[in-house]
Design a protein around this motif. Sequence first.
Motif: not given
Length: 155
Positions: A52-61
């Motif tokens: 879940e966290l990885t999805a958000v981080i990659n989206a913001l990057e």
Amino acid sequence: MTLFEAELKIYTDGGCTGNPGPGGWAAIIIASNHETCEISGAEISTTNNRMELTAVINALETVRRKFPCENSIEVITDSKYVQKGVSEWMSRWIARRWRTASGKPVKNQDLWMKLMKTNRELMIDWKWVRGHAGNMWNERCDELAARARAQLYPN
């Protein structure tokens, strides 16, 4: 209540087969001109919360690289862990030097720290949506995350 009209909307999801187990994550970035960008990935051994966290981080990057905007972003997640973590818990974890109220180390601190930096630099409105409840973008994220996870173990 929306704080602002977002230039970008980001839907995210992550999950695992088993917890821990093989995991997948996905995000859909929707620009104000309705242009969409779908991203996804997988890891062999992880947890639901890390995905879940990885999805958000990659989206913001991805937003930083591909979508110049005035920093008005709405992130919609079906993870209360992510939504409450950013909106409510993170400031207390930081004040306690990344410890929970019971004094234990915060799980996934490495990912929370990445997210903390981005959250401070951008104007993000964090929203929660019930998963598997018919929201087309949330359902699509779930499909993309499951597909990425399945690619680790093709039939």
